[in-house]
Design a protein around this motif. Structure first.
Motif, mmCIF file in Angstrom:
data_model
loop_
_atom_site.group_PDB
_atom_site.id
_atom_site.type_symbol
_atom_site.label_atom_id
_atom_site.label_comp_id
_atom_site.label_asym_id
_atom_site.label_seq_id
_atom_site.Cartn_x
_atom_site.Cartn_y
_atom_site.Cartn_z
ATOM 1 N N TYR A 200 108.921 15.337 65.702
ATOM 2 C CA TYR A 200 107.980 14.933 64.763
ATOM 3 C C TYR A 200 108.045 16.222 63.514
ATOM 4 O O TYR A 200 108.305 15.844 62.280
ATOM 5 C CB TYR A 200 106.406 14.812 65.268
ATOM 6 N N THR B 248 100.859 12.232 65.062
ATOM 7 C CA THR B 248 101.797 12.598 66.282
ATOM 8 C C THR B 248 101.379 14.049 66.665
ATOM 9 O O THR B 248 101.093 14.973 65.887
ATOM 10 C CB THR B 248 103.197 12.476 66.024
ATOM 11 N N TRP C 237 104.060 8.160 67.524
ATOM 12 C CA TRP C 237 104.608 7.902 66.448
ATOM 13 C C TRP C 237 103.496 7.711 65.317
ATOM 14 O O TRP C 237 102.494 7.094 65.377
ATOM 15 C CB TRP C 237 105.686 6.604 66.223
#
Length: 465
Positions: A197, A164, A160
């Protein structure tokens, strides 16, 4: 008992499976794939709880990735205790039928204080000097060192934040293999978040997503093939589809301007005080729980929020019941954004008074979900240099703040949380054994039944609760 791996490839949809995912396309064509009707809220913790219990949020209590804990007067996101999930989980039902049944959880959420046999979950070390060290929690405890000695330290900052990439999903897949080799669980829950992401950061329509699709396809090829060679059946699921957005909507700023929110000034920065506020929003992607202290304020707050551009609808008690969200943890109202918008947690009206956690990756202190944590602040001229200075401060033992992320949300290009009408853009379930008409959607709660049938060859017993 058919040993099974339930692999959660976050964000994968039928629309995304194609030329950039040749393995997944071929693997699905060898069995069956059906859309899963998106639920409200279409967010990680709620969907996973429904998949594993067969229940709606009104019954399992996971009304979002976080909510206002009224008895503690705190907004908390990303809690980890499995005891927060009300209702019987699929492995608990299986253990009743067969006491020898075993389950391993590799990074699905609520993976502490759980009744699974083996677990691996992120658990950073937070030192008193402010340093955050990547680490994991495991059961048994010695599995932690075994995994990290063999695979390296879990890449938390690739799991995170702005850095990422595929490495965190790759690490999880390798840890799943190791757990399979050591213990041979009857059910393995595997979480692969890679697509989450860039689908949020740059949006699903960006051509660069092709690279992410190719990377997760290669990882699935390796993992699925490895499982199947060991006689383990694989079920592929996703939690939601991520769709393009362009408009951040700050409900709390509107509530603040209209006198509903109370803040405390701390050294020139403003901190939201929920218990002293007449009304506030807990933002979670494209939904927000609106907590209102006084019943007399519910209608005025609803009327106020309905007028905000980007708000599609406000659910009252009747609306919450219709969507299976009438639980004490829910807000008095629930706001849903339109398809091009998402909700920020921002409550300050002057950026110079934003709290010190705002420009950092700080998922536990922010009173709402913040996808801007995936981005670097474009106003920083040399972000790599600034990050290097912060890392040097860390290595020298100084307290530091990794203040690199934007606090306006304008760069976020993908979101989720709403119910999607286009089934091809939403979640899916697939396996070599999946039957049924490919165009007929599976209800979210029925995912649990499909997994049960895959494990046992039987329908889920009536009275599953």
């Amino acid at each position: 008992m058919k040993r099974t791996a339930l692999v959660n490839v976050v964000g994968i949809t039928r629309e995304l499976i194609g030329s950039h995912t040749p393995f997944l396309r071929s693997w699905i064509n060898s069995g069956g794939c059906r859309p899963v009707r998106s639920m409200l809220p279409a967010v990680t913790c709620s969907v996973q709880a429904t998949y594993l219990t067969g229940l709606e949020p009104s019954r399992h209590g996971i009304v979002g990735n976080g909510w206002y804990f009224r008895d503690m007067d705190e907004i908390k996101f990303w809690r980890q205790s499995n005891r927060l999930v009300q209702g019987e989980k699929i492995w608990e039902r299986a253990k009743k039928e067969n006491p020898d049944f075993t389950c391993a959880n590799l990074f699905w959420w609520y993976n502490m204080n759980t009744t699974v046999d083996w677990l691996v979950t992120p658990r950073p070390i937070y030192r008193a000097d402010g340093v955050k060290i990547p680490d994991i929690l495991t059961e048994p405890a010695d599995l932690r060192n075994q995994l990290q000695n063999e695979l390296g330290r879990f890449p938390l900052f690739k799991f995170w934040g702005p850095a990422t990439d595929i490495s965190s999903s790759d690490w999880i897949a390798k840890s799943a293999k190791k757990v399979e080799e050591l213990y041979s669980p009857d059910l393995s829950l595997v979480y692969l978040p890679h697509l989450d992401y860039n689908l949020q950061r740059i949006g699903p329509d960006n051509p660069a997503i092709a690279t992410d699709l190719q990377e997760i396809d290669d990882l699935c090829r390796d993992l699925f093939t490895w499982y199947e060679e060991r006689g383990v059946g694989v079920i592929l699921v996703s939690e939601y589809g991520i769709t393009p957005v362009h408009q951040p909507v700050s409900l709390n700023q509107t509530l603040r301007r209209n006198g509903y929110i109370t803040v405390r000034e701390e050294l020139g920065q403003e901190i939201l005080i929920p218990g002293s506020s007449r009304a506030f929003a807990v933002a979670d992607h494209q939904i927000a729980h609106i907590y209102i202290r006084n019943q007399s304020d519910i209608i005025p707050v609803r009327d106020l929020l309905e007028k905000i551009p980007g708000v599609e609808t406000i659910l009252d008690e009747e609306g919450k019941r219709a969507h299976g969200l009438d639980h004490p943890r829910s807000g008095e109202l629930i706001a849903i954004s339109d398809s091009d918008s998402w909700f920020t947690y921002y409550y300050w009206l002057d950026d110079s008074k934003a709290p010190d956690f705002a420009p950092t990756v700080d998922i536990h202190n922010k009173p709402g979900y913040d996808p801007a944590e995936l981005l670097l602040d474009p106003n920083i001229t040399f972000p790599t240099l600034k990050a290097g200075v912060r890392l040097l401060q860390k290595k020298l033992g100084f307290r530091y703040k990794m203040d690199l992320v934007p606090i306006d949300g304008n760069q976020v290009r993908g979101s989720h949380g709403r119910v999607l009408e286009n089934l091809d853009k939403g979640p899916l379930i697939a396996s070599r054994l999946l039957g049924g008409e490919a165009s007929v959607p599976v209800e979210p709660g029925d995912v649990c039944s499909i997994v049960w049938s895959h494990l046992t060859g039987k329908s889920l017993p009536t009275g599953h609760d």
